[in-house]
Design a protein around this motif. Structure first.
Motif, PDB file in Angstrom:
ATOM      1  N   CYS A  11      -7.501  -0.136  -1.835  1.00  0.00           N
ATOM      2  CA  CYS A  11      -6.953   1.222  -1.779  1.00  0.00           C
ATOM      3  C   CYS A  11      -6.865   1.747  -3.199  1.00  0.00           C
ATOM      4  O   CYS A  11      -6.782   0.957  -4.149  1.00  0.00           O
ATOM      5  CB  CYS A  11      -5.546   1.231  -1.167  1.00  0.00           C
ATOM      6  SG  CYS A  11      -5.530   0.836   0.589  1.00  0.00           S
ATOM      7  N   ARG A  13      -4.434   3.744  -4.261  1.00  0.00           N
ATOM      8  CA  ARG A  13      -3.021   3.718  -4.627  1.00  0.00           C
ATOM      9  C   ARG A  13      -2.261   3.214  -3.410  1.00  0.00           C
ATOM     10  O   ARG A  13      -2.831   3.123  -2.329  1.00  0.00           O
ATOM     11  CB  ARG A  13      -2.528   5.102  -5.034  1.00  0.00           C
ATOM     12  CG  ARG A  13      -2.675   6.138  -3.933  1.00  0.00           C
ATOM     13  CD  ARG A  13      -1.908   7.397  -4.269  1.00  0.00           C
ATOM     14  NE  ARG A  13      -2.764   8.389  -4.880  1.00  0.00           N
ATOM     15  CZ  ARG A  13      -2.390   9.649  -5.071  1.00  0.00           C
ATOM     16  NH1 ARG A  13      -1.183  10.043  -4.726  1.00  0.00           N
ATOM     17  NH2 ARG A  13      -3.212  10.522  -5.602  1.00  0.00           N
ATOM     18  N   ARG A  14      -0.976   2.898  -3.602  1.00  0.00           N
ATOM     19  CA  ARG A  14      -0.203   2.406  -2.459  1.00  0.00           C
ATOM     20  C   ARG A  14       0.629   3.552  -1.882  1.00  0.00           C
ATOM     21  O   ARG A  14       1.371   4.226  -2.619  1.00  0.00           O
ATOM     22  CB  ARG A  14       0.706   1.246  -2.857  1.00  0.00           C
ATOM     23  CG  ARG A  14       1.410   0.626  -1.646  1.00  0.00           C
ATOM     24  CD  ARG A  14       2.211  -0.593  -2.009  1.00  0.00           C
ATOM     25  NE  ARG A  14       1.428  -1.802  -2.180  1.00  0.00           N
ATOM     26  CZ  ARG A  14       0.996  -2.578  -1.182  1.00  0.00           C
ATOM     27  NH1 ARG A  14       1.235  -2.253   0.083  1.00  0.00           N
ATOM     28  NH2 ARG A  14       0.308  -3.669  -1.416  1.00  0.00           N
ATOM     29  N   CYS A  15       0.528   3.774  -0.587  1.00  0.00           N
ATOM     30  CA  CYS A  15       1.328   4.804   0.071  1.00  0.00           C
ATOM     31  C   CYS A  15       2.801   4.374   0.079  1.00  0.00           C
ATOM     32  O   CYS A  15       3.102   3.183   0.064  1.00  0.00           O
ATOM     33  CB  CYS A  15       0.811   5.057   1.481  1.00  0.00           C
ATOM     34  SG  CYS A  15      -0.888   5.662   1.501  1.00  0.00           S
ATOM     35  N   TYR A  17       5.108   4.078   2.154  1.00  0.00           N
ATOM     36  CA  TYR A  17       5.688   3.332   3.266  1.00  0.00           C
ATOM     37  C   TYR A  17       4.921   2.034   3.561  1.00  0.00           C
ATOM     38  O   TYR A  17       5.259   1.310   4.487  1.00  0.00           O
ATOM     39  CB  TYR A  17       5.671   4.199   4.539  1.00  0.00           C
ATOM     40  CG  TYR A  17       4.292   4.787   4.795  1.00  0.00           C
ATOM     41  CD1 TYR A  17       3.335   4.070   5.478  1.00  0.00           C
ATOM     42  CD2 TYR A  17       3.954   6.036   4.284  1.00  0.00           C
ATOM     43  CE1 TYR A  17       2.067   4.578   5.661  1.00  0.00           C
ATOM     44  CE2 TYR A  17       2.683   6.557   4.468  1.00  0.00           C
ATOM     45  CZ  TYR A  17       1.745   5.825   5.157  1.00  0.00           C
ATOM     46  OH  TYR A  17       0.483   6.330   5.323  1.00  0.00           O
ATOM     47  N   CYS A  18       3.886   1.750   2.798  1.00  0.00           N
ATOM     48  CA  CYS A  18       2.909   0.724   3.209  1.00  0.00           C
ATOM     49  C   CYS A  18       3.198  -0.643   2.590  1.00  0.00           C
ATOM     50  O   CYS A  18       3.349  -0.755   1.370  1.00  0.00           O
ATOM     51  CB  CYS A  18       1.507   1.175   2.809  1.00  0.00           C
ATOM     52  SG  CYS A  18       0.243  -0.039   3.224  1.00  0.00           S
ATOM     53  N   PHE A  20       1.035  -3.235   3.668  1.00  0.00           N
ATOM     54  CA  PHE A  20      -0.152  -3.996   4.076  1.00  0.00           C
ATOM     55  C   PHE A  20      -0.675  -4.834   2.917  1.00  0.00           C
ATOM     56  O   PHE A  20      -0.376  -4.554   1.759  1.00  0.00           O
ATOM     57  CB  PHE A  20      -1.279  -3.055   4.530  1.00  0.00           C
ATOM     58  CG  PHE A  20      -1.006  -2.336   5.818  1.00  0.00           C
ATOM     59  CD1 PHE A  20       0.101  -2.630   6.592  1.00  0.00           C
ATOM     60  CD2 PHE A  20      -1.877  -1.351   6.251  1.00  0.00           C
ATOM     61  CE1 PHE A  20       0.341  -1.956   7.775  1.00  0.00           C
ATOM     62  CE2 PHE A  20      -1.641  -0.666   7.440  1.00  0.00           C
ATOM     63  CZ  PHE A  20      -0.537  -0.971   8.190  1.00  0.00           C
ATOM     64  N   ILE A  22      -3.062  -5.189   0.497  1.00  0.00           N
ATOM     65  CA  ILE A  22      -4.113  -4.369  -0.128  1.00  0.00           C
ATOM     66  C   ILE A  22      -4.283  -4.778  -1.582  1.00  0.00           C
ATOM     67  O   ILE A  22      -3.429  -5.456  -2.151  1.00  0.00           O
ATOM     68  CB  ILE A  22      -3.780  -2.853  -0.069  1.00  0.00           C
ATOM     69  CG1 ILE A  22      -2.501  -2.540  -0.844  1.00  0.00           C
ATOM     70  CG2 ILE A  22      -3.703  -2.375   1.368  1.00  0.00           C
ATOM     71  CD1 ILE A  22      -2.349  -1.058  -1.143  1.00  0.00           C
ATOM     72  N   GLY A  86      -8.212  -1.598   7.217  1.00  0.00           N
ATOM     73  CA  GLY A  86      -7.787  -1.909   5.853  1.00  0.00           C
ATOM     74  C   GLY A  86      -6.308  -1.742   5.642  1.00  0.00           C
ATOM     75  O   GLY A  86      -5.531  -1.754   6.585  1.00  0.00           O
ATOM     76  N   GLY A  87      -6.026  -1.473   4.338  1.00  0.00           N
ATOM     77  CA  GLY A  87      -6.922  -1.056   3.276  1.00  0.00           C
ATOM     78  C   GLY A  87      -7.634   0.265   3.598  1.00  0.00           C
ATOM     79  O   GLY A  87      -7.267   0.977   4.509  1.00  0.00           O
ATOM     80  N   THR A  88      -8.676   0.504   2.839  1.00  0.00           N
ATOM     81  CA  THR A  88      -9.441   1.740   3.007  1.00  0.00           C
ATOM     82  C   THR A  88     -10.931   1.417   3.058  1.00  0.00           C
ATOM     83  O   THR A  88     -11.624   1.463   2.034  1.00  0.00           O
ATOM     84  CB  THR A  88      -9.147   2.726   1.848  1.00  0.00           C
ATOM     85  OG1 THR A  88      -7.744   2.794   1.621  1.00  0.00           O
ATOM     86  CG2 THR A  88      -9.668   4.118   2.185  1.00  0.00           C
ATOM     87  N   ASN A 124     -10.171   7.440   4.986  1.00  0.00           N
ATOM     88  CA  ASN A 124      -9.241   8.449   4.498  1.00  0.00           C
ATOM     89  C   ASN A 124      -9.992   9.768   4.365  1.00  0.00           C
ATOM     90  O   ASN A 124     -11.169   9.774   3.960  1.00  0.00           O
ATOM     91  CB  ASN A 124      -8.640   8.008   3.159  1.00  0.00           C
ATOM     92  CG  ASN A 124      -7.511   7.012   3.363  1.00  0.00           C
ATOM     93  OD1 ASN A 124      -7.027   6.829   4.476  1.00  0.00           O
ATOM     94  ND2 ASN A 124      -7.100   6.368   2.288  1.00  0.00           N
ATOM     95  N   ARG A 161      -0.107  10.069  -0.313  1.00  0.00           N
ATOM     96  CA  ARG A 161      -1.481  10.131   0.160  1.00  0.00           C
ATOM     97  C   ARG A 161      -2.332  10.891  -0.853  1.00  0.00           C
ATOM     98  O   ARG A 161      -1.819  11.711  -1.624  1.00  0.00           O
ATOM     99  CB  ARG A 161      -1.561  10.863   1.522  1.00  0.00           C
ATOM    100  CG  ARG A 161      -0.717  10.253   2.607  1.00  0.00           C
ATOM    101  CD  ARG A 161      -1.193   8.897   3.060  1.00  0.00           C
ATOM    102  NE  ARG A 161      -2.556   8.878   3.549  1.00  0.00           N
ATOM    103  CZ  ARG A 161      -3.104   7.842   4.180  1.00  0.00           C
ATOM    104  NH1 ARG A 161      -2.387   6.752   4.410  1.00  0.00           N
ATOM    105  NH2 ARG A 161      -4.334   7.876   4.587  1.00  0.00           N
TER     106      ARG A 161
HETATM  107  S1  SF4 Z   1      -3.645   0.680   3.658  1.00  0.00           S
HETATM  108 FE1  SF4 Z   1      -3.512   2.825   4.281  1.00  0.00          FE
HETATM  109  S2  SF4 Z   1      -1.319   3.253   4.283  1.00  0.00           S
HETATM  110 FE2  SF4 Z   1      -1.618   1.359   3.047  1.00  0.00          FE
HETATM  111  S3  SF4 Z   1      -1.828   2.045   0.923  1.00  0.00           S
HETATM  112 FE3  SF4 Z   1      -3.892   1.929   1.780  1.00  0.00          FE
HETATM  113  S4  SF4 Z   1      -4.314   4.029   2.530  1.00  0.00           S
HETATM  114 FE4  SF4 Z   1      -2.099   3.852   2.238  1.00  0.00          FE
END
Ligand code: SF4
Length: 399
Positions: A11, A13-15, A17-18, A20, A22, A86-88, A124, A161
Motif C-alpha cells: 500500500c 500509505r496506511r488508512c 482504521y486498517c 491488515f 501490509i 490486499g493490500g492494494t 483503489n 485514503r
Molecule cells: S489494505 Fe486497504 S484499507 Fe489497509 S491501508 Fe491498504 S488501502 Fe488502506
C-alpha cells in the motif's frame, strides 16, 4: 482445490482504521513479489502432492515457475475463482500482473477463455485509468472490487485514503469502457458522529453508478491503528452500536429499493452477480492462499503464512516453506463454523438444526424467517449473528 487467493501486501500509505498485514512502499517490488509467489506455489506443489498432482512443466517467465515440475491434473477439475486481495493489488504494474496471471493460468490449466474463471482484482480508485483497466481486462481480470469507502471528500481524508470522490465515478466509467461489467464497490459505515457523514447520500451515489455488487463494512476499531489512538485521546468518538444498527438497516432498505439482494451479512448483488470466490469461503470449500499472511484451508486444516513481506520474501529466497502455523479443526470447531457460515448467508440453516423454542423466539423477534426447510436471518438477525449462534450452542451471552 478450485479457489485461489493471492495476498498482495503493498500500500502507498496506511488508512486510519486498517490493521491488515501490509507493506507501505512508494515503489512496489513487483518483479520480486511475482517471483516469490510463483516460487511459493512451486514449493507447495512439491511438498504437498495431495493438493495437486504432478504434471508437465508450466510455461512462465519466472525462474521459479520454469523449474516447477508440477501442474494441476485436468482430471481434478479446474480453477473456478482467483482473487487478488490486499493490500492494494492495483499497485502491481499491469505487465507484472499479466506475467503473474499467465503463469497461474498455465499451472492451473485455465482455459484460454479466462472468463470461465472468476478473476477478481481489488483496486483503489486512484489506480484505475483507461489504459490500466484495458490491460487488466486483457490479462484476464473480469471482476474489480473498488475500495470506494465514501463519496465524502472530508471522510476520505479522515480515513487517509488517497482518492477523492470524483475518482470513484471516473474509475467505474474507465472499467466499463474497458469491458468490465462485474464491478463491486466497498463502503464503510458507522463512522464517528463528528464526521457528519451522510450515509444515505453515499448509498444513493453508489447506486447511481449501478455497480453489480456492493460490500458494506461497519467501522471497527483495531489496536495500534491511528483510529484507536484518536479514540484513546478523545479526538474521535468510540463506536456507537445504535448508529451501526441504524445505518445497517437503512442500507438494507435503500439497496433493496435499488434492486440489490443481500446474500450475506455484508454483501449485496444485483442480477445474480454474487462473488463466487467469497461464496466458496462461506460454503466451507477448500481454498489455497499464496503470499504473505495468506490463509489456506483443505477442508480439514487451516494454515497461514508468515505475515510480514520481508520475512516472507527472505524465507522464500532461502527455499523454505512460508507456512507459519497450521490448525486442524476439531469436530466441535467445524460444527460451530458450519453454524456461522449457514447463518451469515441467505442459504440459512436447516430447520431441523434449530430447536423449536429457539425458532419460535427468533421468528417472534423478527430476527429470522423460514424459507421452505431453511431458517434464514433477516437483517435484524444479521445484526446479532454472534448472539444467535450462542443461543443455539447454549454458550452464555444474551441475544
Ligand atoms: S489494505 Fe486497504 S484499507 Fe489497509 S491501508 Fe491498504 S488501502 Fe488502506
Amino acid at each position: 482445490m478450485r479457489h485461489l487467493y493471492l495476498h498482495v501486501p503493498f500500500c502507498q500509505r496506511r488508512c486510519s482504521y486498517c490493521d491488515f498485514s501490509i507493506a507501505v512502499r512508494k515503489h512496489v517490488p513487483a518483479r520480486e513479489y511475482v517471483d516469490a509467489v510463483l516460487k511459493e506455489l512451486h514449493l507447495m506443489l512439491e511438498s504437498s502432492p495431495g493438493w495437486l498432482k504432478p504434471g508437465s512443466m508450466p510455461r512462465g517467465s519466472s525462474n521459479a515457475v520454469q523449474s516447477s515440475r508440477a501442474q494441476v491434473s485436468e482430471s481434478e477439475g479446474g480453477l473456478e475463482t482467483l482473487y487478488l486481495g490486499g493490500g492494494t493489488p492495483s499497485l502491481l504494474p499491469p505487465d507484472a500482473l499479466a506475467t503473474l496471471l499467465t503463469s497461474l493460468y498455465d499451472v492451473f490449466r485455465v482455459p484460454s477463455s479466462h472468463d470461465v474463471v472468476e478473476v477478481t482484482l481489488e483496486a483503489n480508485p486512484e489506480d484505475v485509468t483507461p489504459d490500466v483497466a484495458a490491460a487488466w481486462r486483457r490479462a484476464g481480470v473480469n471482476r474489480v472490487s473498488l475500495g470506494a469507502q465514501s463519496f465524502d471528500d472530508g471522510v476520505l481524508k479522515w480515513m487517509h485514503r488517497s482518492h477523492d470522490a470524483t475518482r470513484i465515478g471516473d474509475a467505474v466509467r474507465a472499467l466499463r469502457a474497458a469491458g468490465f461489467d462485474n464491478i463491486s464497490l466497498d463502503l464503510i459505515f458507522a463512522l464517528p458522529a463528528e464526521l457528519e457523514r451522510d450515509w444515505a447520500r453515499d448509498l444513493d451515489l453508489a447506486c447511481s453508478l449501478h455497480p453489480a455488487h456492493l460490500s458494506l463494512y461497519g467501522l471497527t476499531v483495531e489496536e495500534r491503528t491511528p483510529l484507536a489512538r484518536w479514540i484513546s485521546r478523545g479526538a474521535a468518538a468510540p463506536p456507537d452500536d445504535d448508529r451501526y444498527a441504524e445505518e445497517y438497516l437503512h442500507a438494507h432498505m435503500r439497496l433493496a429499493a435499488c434492486g440489490y439482494d443481500f446474500y450475506e451479512v455484508s454483501n449485496a448483488a444485483r442480477d445474480g452477480n454474487r462473488s463466487r470466490h467469497n461464496s466458496a469461503y462461506w460454503s466451507g470449500a477448500a481454498y489455497l492462499g499464496l503470499g504473505p499472511a495468506a490463509h489456506s484451508f483443505d477442508g480439514r486444516a487451516r494454515r497461514w503464512n508468515l505475515t510480514g513481506w520481508e520475512s516472507y520474501r527472505r524465507t522464500i529466497a532461502a527455499g523454505q516453506p512460508v507456512v507459519e502455523a497450521e490448525e486442524v479443526l476439531t469436530e466441535e470447531q467445524r460444527a460451530l463454523e458450519r453454524l456461522y457460515l449457514a447463518l451469515r448467508t441467505d442459504a440459512g440453516l436447516a430447520r431441523s438444526a434449530c430447536p423449536p423454542d429457539r425458532l419460535t423466539a427468533w421468528l417472534g423477534e423478527g430476527w429470522a424467517e423460514v424459507e421452505g426447510e431453511r431458517v434464514v436471518c433477516r437483517p435484524e438477525g444479521w445484526l446479532r449473528l454472534d448472539a444467535l449462534v450462542r443461543d443455539l450452542t447454549g454458550t452464555p451471552g444474551a441475544v
